[in-house]
Scaffold this motif. Structure first.
Motif, PDB file in Angstrom:
ATOM      1  N   SER A 234       9.510  24.095  -3.425  1.00 57.91           N
ATOM      2  CA  SER A 234      10.630  23.697  -2.565  1.00 57.91           C
ATOM      3  C   SER A 234      11.266  22.402  -3.061  1.00 57.91           C
ATOM      4  O   SER A 234      10.613  21.585  -3.718  1.00 57.91           O
ATOM      5  N   ILE A 235      12.535  22.233  -2.723  1.00 61.27           N
ATOM      6  CA  ILE A 235      13.215  20.958  -2.885  1.00 61.27           C
ATOM      7  C   ILE A 235      13.296  20.318  -1.514  1.00 61.27           C
ATOM      8  O   ILE A 235      13.935  20.868  -0.610  1.00 61.27           O
ATOM      9  N   LEU A 236      12.643  19.181  -1.343  1.00 65.80           N
ATOM     10  CA  LEU A 236      12.560  18.529  -0.041  1.00 65.80           C
ATOM     11  C   LEU A 236      13.357  17.225  -0.076  1.00 65.80           C
ATOM     12  O   LEU A 236      12.988  16.278  -0.775  1.00 65.80           O
ATOM     13  N   LEU A 237      14.455  17.210   0.691  1.00 66.61           N
ATOM     14  CA  LEU A 237      15.280  16.015   0.853  1.00 66.61           C
ATOM     15  C   LEU A 237      15.311  15.597   2.322  1.00 66.61           C
ATOM     16  O   LEU A 237      16.231  14.914   2.755  1.00 66.61           O
ATOM     17  N   SER A 238      14.325  16.000   3.064  1.00 67.76           N
ATOM     18  CA  SER A 238      14.273  15.723   4.501  1.00 67.76           C
ATOM     19  C   SER A 238      14.264  14.216   4.752  1.00 67.76           C
ATOM     20  O   SER A 238      13.453  13.477   4.185  1.00 67.76           O
ATOM     21  N   GLY A 239      15.191  13.773   5.614  1.00 68.12           N
ATOM     22  CA  GLY A 239      15.251  12.372   5.985  1.00 68.12           C
ATOM     23  C   GLY A 239      15.840  11.453   4.936  1.00 68.12           C
ATOM     24  O   GLY A 239      15.882  10.237   5.131  1.00 68.12           O
ATOM     25  N   VAL A 240      16.313  11.982   3.821  1.00 65.98           N
ATOM     26  CA  VAL A 240      16.815  11.158   2.717  1.00 65.98           C
ATOM     27  C   VAL A 240      18.273  10.783   2.960  1.00 65.98           C
ATOM     28  O   VAL A 240      19.058  11.576   3.495  1.00 65.98           O
ATOM     29  N   ALA A 241      18.650   9.578   2.549  1.00 69.57           N
ATOM     30  CA  ALA A 241      20.044   9.125   2.615  1.00 69.57           C
ATOM     31  C   ALA A 241      20.618   9.113   1.213  1.00 69.57           C
ATOM     32  O   ALA A 241      20.109   8.416   0.328  1.00 69.57           O
ATOM     33  N   TYR A 264      24.584  23.503  -9.539  1.00 70.11           N
ATOM     34  CA  TYR A 264      25.156  24.810  -9.860  1.00 70.11           C
ATOM     35  C   TYR A 264      24.108  25.655 -10.598  1.00 70.11           C
ATOM     36  O   TYR A 264      23.471  25.201 -11.541  1.00 70.11           O
ATOM     37  N   GLY A 265      23.939  26.887 -10.158  1.00 71.74           N
ATOM     38  CA  GLY A 265      23.028  27.795 -10.833  1.00 71.74           C
ATOM     39  C   GLY A 265      21.563  27.460 -10.647  1.00 71.74           C
ATOM     40  O   GLY A 265      20.702  27.967 -11.379  1.00 71.74           O
ATOM     41  N   LEU A 266      21.243  26.657  -9.659  1.00 68.76           N
ATOM     42  CA  LEU A 266      19.855  26.277  -9.378  1.00 68.76           C
ATOM     43  C   LEU A 266      19.058  27.492  -8.883  1.00 68.76           C
ATOM     44  O   LEU A 266      19.570  28.314  -8.126  1.00 68.76           O
ATOM     45  N   LYS A 267      17.790  27.590  -9.307  1.00 66.10           N
ATOM     46  CA  LYS A 267      16.899  28.659  -8.843  1.00 66.10           C
ATOM     47  C   LYS A 267      15.683  28.017  -8.175  1.00 66.10           C
ATOM     48  O   LYS A 267      14.990  27.194  -8.783  1.00 66.10           O
ATOM     49  N   VAL A 268      15.430  28.411  -6.919  1.00 66.76           N
ATOM     50  CA  VAL A 268      14.332  27.843  -6.127  1.00 66.76           C
ATOM     51  C   VAL A 268      13.547  28.995  -5.506  1.00 66.76           C
ATOM     52  O   VAL A 268      14.127  29.859  -4.842  1.00 66.76           O
ATOM     53  N   THR A 269      12.240  29.014  -5.697  1.00 68.09           N
ATOM     54  CA  THR A 269      11.447  30.124  -5.178  1.00 68.09           C
ATOM     55  C   THR A 269      11.041  29.942  -3.718  1.00 68.09           C
ATOM     56  O   THR A 269      10.571  30.885  -3.094  1.00 68.09           O
ATOM     57  N   ARG A 270      11.236  28.749  -3.179  1.00 73.01           N
ATOM     58  CA  ARG A 270      10.952  28.553  -1.750  1.00 73.01           C
ATOM     59  C   ARG A 270      12.183  27.985  -1.044  1.00 73.01           C
ATOM     60  O   ARG A 270      13.192  28.660  -0.951  1.00 73.01           O
ATOM     61  N   ASP A 271      12.148  26.758  -0.536  1.00 77.40           N
ATOM     62  CA  ASP A 271      13.217  26.245   0.324  1.00 77.40           C
ATOM     63  C   ASP A 271      13.958  25.072  -0.319  1.00 77.40           C
ATOM     64  O   ASP A 271      13.435  24.384  -1.189  1.00 77.40           O
ATOM     65  N   VAL A 291      18.039  30.997  -3.855  1.00 83.53           N
ATOM     66  CA  VAL A 291      16.981  30.377  -3.056  1.00 83.53           C
ATOM     67  C   VAL A 291      16.266  31.495  -2.296  1.00 83.53           C
ATOM     68  O   VAL A 291      16.851  32.143  -1.433  1.00 83.53           O
ATOM     69  N   GLU A 292      15.014  31.717  -2.607  1.00 86.12           N
ATOM     70  CA  GLU A 292      14.296  32.821  -1.972  1.00 86.12           C
ATOM     71  C   GLU A 292      13.942  32.519  -0.520  1.00 86.12           C
ATOM     72  O   GLU A 292      13.781  33.432   0.283  1.00 86.12           O
TER      73      GLU A 292
END
Length: 539
Positions: A234-241, A264-271, A291-292
């Motif tokens: 996952s890519i986690l940006l939770s709470g980030v400014a 652009y064109g990013l592939k993520v297997t989770r969130d 994004v799966e």
């Protein structure tokens, strides 16, 4: 200090110079020690572990094969160490100061660890290969350009910048990371410029910017670029400014916009999670991504829209992206949300936080949900929010979603509004015919209107023909008795003969009424047939 190093390097004991007056260690002495050119060694070197040393001169270990750990604690280098193409067992610096590090092509069989290190110039790890972890923790990495250069770097485990302050750009284009890339609690500072450039980077386990154990969230000044990257978790940006966004993207939609995240064109297997009070002062360009799992902007806050919409940074562009779920319950929405050609199984949103402009052409989804009930009229306004041009696909998609949910009435309401919107776009004869369909059968969604017209026109004929029935002219020798009501119905229904229309005629002005009823009957019949055909096609 150098004598102390000679005395302990064969015993795995650190050379602790904190209590020594002269902490100076010549860089060329360390070079000669590593290459076996120093006489009087008590045995084979087991480790070089310096504590509190001041290394003077340029430490050049280029191309050397060093089979023991290099460890520097509370040390200060006056020139950047050079480890280009060196083959190391491990490298560790703690509470030390370096004016950068040149480690291009370095090969490390263990890990590289830097804890509370201050670097005043570029740390260059291009083409480096690290079998363990690359660990920066609570460091202060500074540079007027690239604080860390790590393009084409390969790390078998994690790359961590936890609680690290980076002033300058982290550039790791085409890097390969076998674990996670961790920026928890980090501060990336490259105001109005690129702070993290990671195109084509492959990360097996995740990219994490979320808060650390002390709830200290990462902060980012500048633009993050993840074009064509692949993230296994996952890519986690939770709470980030994301602040101080950068202009100058080569992407068409982002070219004149201050942009915080470009992927652009990013592939993520989770969130991808930009939620939990995530904030962005710039545009988000997450286009043609795969994004799966979930793309979430729940409780996210965006900057208010600008007067110049062409350069407005308050944009979330998801066009061409596919995801399992998309969550759009913003705390403060962007001015524009572009969902062109997005595909998702489930979409959650909230009418109270819909952006001013939503582009939905080509947006495909299976189901819509909301934390509060959304009426069909609200959904119809959602379809045209900020877009006055008629686009059939958003209507058709909403109709299909309602039908999958068993809400046939709502589907018919949307279908009616679709035809009404379409009618405003056509011209000439087509517009006249659209007006007739609207008035007679409600574009096929209100067929009961045809019955109202039939009853009304029948009543008109009855009222006209009853007083003048005696003046009717028979067209045959033995006509049946004239009935004004039946005669009116016979005129209106062209496909059925009740024996009145073919038998009786009028020479007075009533004949114009008769012809009008005949024409009205054909119009009604054609409209009803069109409505039936549409229902059959939909079925």
């Amino acid at each position: 200090m150098e004598r102390l190093i000679l005395a302990v390097c064969a015993t795995r004991t650190p050379a602790d110079g904190r209590s020594i007056a002269d902490k100076t260690v010549r860089a060329d002495f360390l070079e000669r020690l590593v290459t076996g050119q120093v006489k009087g060694l008590p045995g084979e070197i087991r480790t070089i572990h310096l504590i509190g040393a001041s290394i003077v001169g340029e430490l050049v270990l280029t191309g050397l094969d060093i089979g023991y750990p290099l460890t520097f604690d509370w040390c200060k280098f006056d020139q950047a160490p050079r480890l280009c193409d060196a083959n190391l067992l491990s490298l560790s610096l703690t509470d030390s100061t370096i004016p950068g590090l040149d480690a291009t092509g370095m090969r490390v069989r263990g890990s590289v660890s830097m804890v509370r290190v201050v670097s005043t110039e570029t740390i260059d790890l291009r083409y480096a290969q690290i079998d363990g972890v690359l660990h920066f923790r609570e460091c202060d990495l500074r540079s007027s350009s690239h604080a860390v250069r790590a393009s084409q770097m390969a790390v078998r485990s994690n790359v961590s910048f936890a609680k690290t302050v980076v002033s300058g750009q982290i550039r790791m284009i085409g890097a390969q990371i076998g674990g996670a890339a961790i920026f928890r609690g980090a501060d990336l500072h490259s105001p109005n410029d690129v702070c993290l450039q990671a195109e084509r980077t492959e990360i097996d386990e995740g990219l994490w910017f979320d808060a650390d154990a002390t709830r200290r969230a990462a902060t980012v000044e500048g633009r993050i670029i993840l074009d064509n990257a692949r993230v296994g978790g996952s890519i986690l940006l939770s709470g980030v400014a994301l602040t101080q966004p950068h202009r100058g993207s080569t992407r068409k939609r982002l070219k004149d916009r201050a942009t915080s995240l470009q992927a652009y064109g990013l592939k993520v297997t989770r969130d991808i999670r930009c939620d939990q009070e995530f904030r962005s002062d710039g545009a988000i360009g997450l286009c043609f991504a795969s994004v799966e799992g979930t793309v979430s902007f729940d409780t996210a806050t965006f900057a208010p829209g600008a007067a110049d919409t062409a350069a407005d940074p308050s944009l979330v562009d998801l066009s061409g992206t596919s995801a399992g779920m998309v969550e759009l319950d913003f705390a403060q929405p962007p001015a524009t949300l572009d969902m062109t050609n997005v595909s998702a199984r489930v979409v959650t949103d909230n009418p109270s936080t819909w952006p001013a402009v939503i582009v939905l052409d080509g947006f495909a989804y299976d189901r819509l949900s909301s934390p509060q009930p959304v009426t069909v009229r609200e959904r119809i306004r959602w379809l045209t929010r900020g877009d006055t041009n008629y686009r059939p696909q958003p209507y058709e998609q909403l109709i299909a979603a309602y039908r999958r949910a068993g809400q046939e009435h709502e589907a018919r309401v949307v279908g009616y509004r679709k035809q009404h919107a379409r009618a405003k776009e056509v011209r000439g004869i087509s517009r006249i015919w659209s007006g007739i369909l609207w008035a007679t059968v409600g574009y096929g969604y209100r067929t009961w209107l045809a019955s109202v017209w039939l009853i009304g026109l029948t009543a008109l004929g009855w009222s006209v023909f009853t007083p003048i029935g005696e003046s009717a002219i028979a067209a045959v020798e033995k006509p049946p008795q004239f009935h004004s009501l039946v005669y009116s119905v016979d005129l209106l229904i062209p496909v059925v003969s009740l024996g009145q229309d073919s038998t009786w005629r009028f020479d007075s002005g009533a004949r114009w009424v008769a012809w009008g009823l005949i024409l009205s009957g054909w119009v009604l019949t054609t409209a009803v047939a069109t409505a039936i055909a549409r229902v059959l096609r939909q079925g």
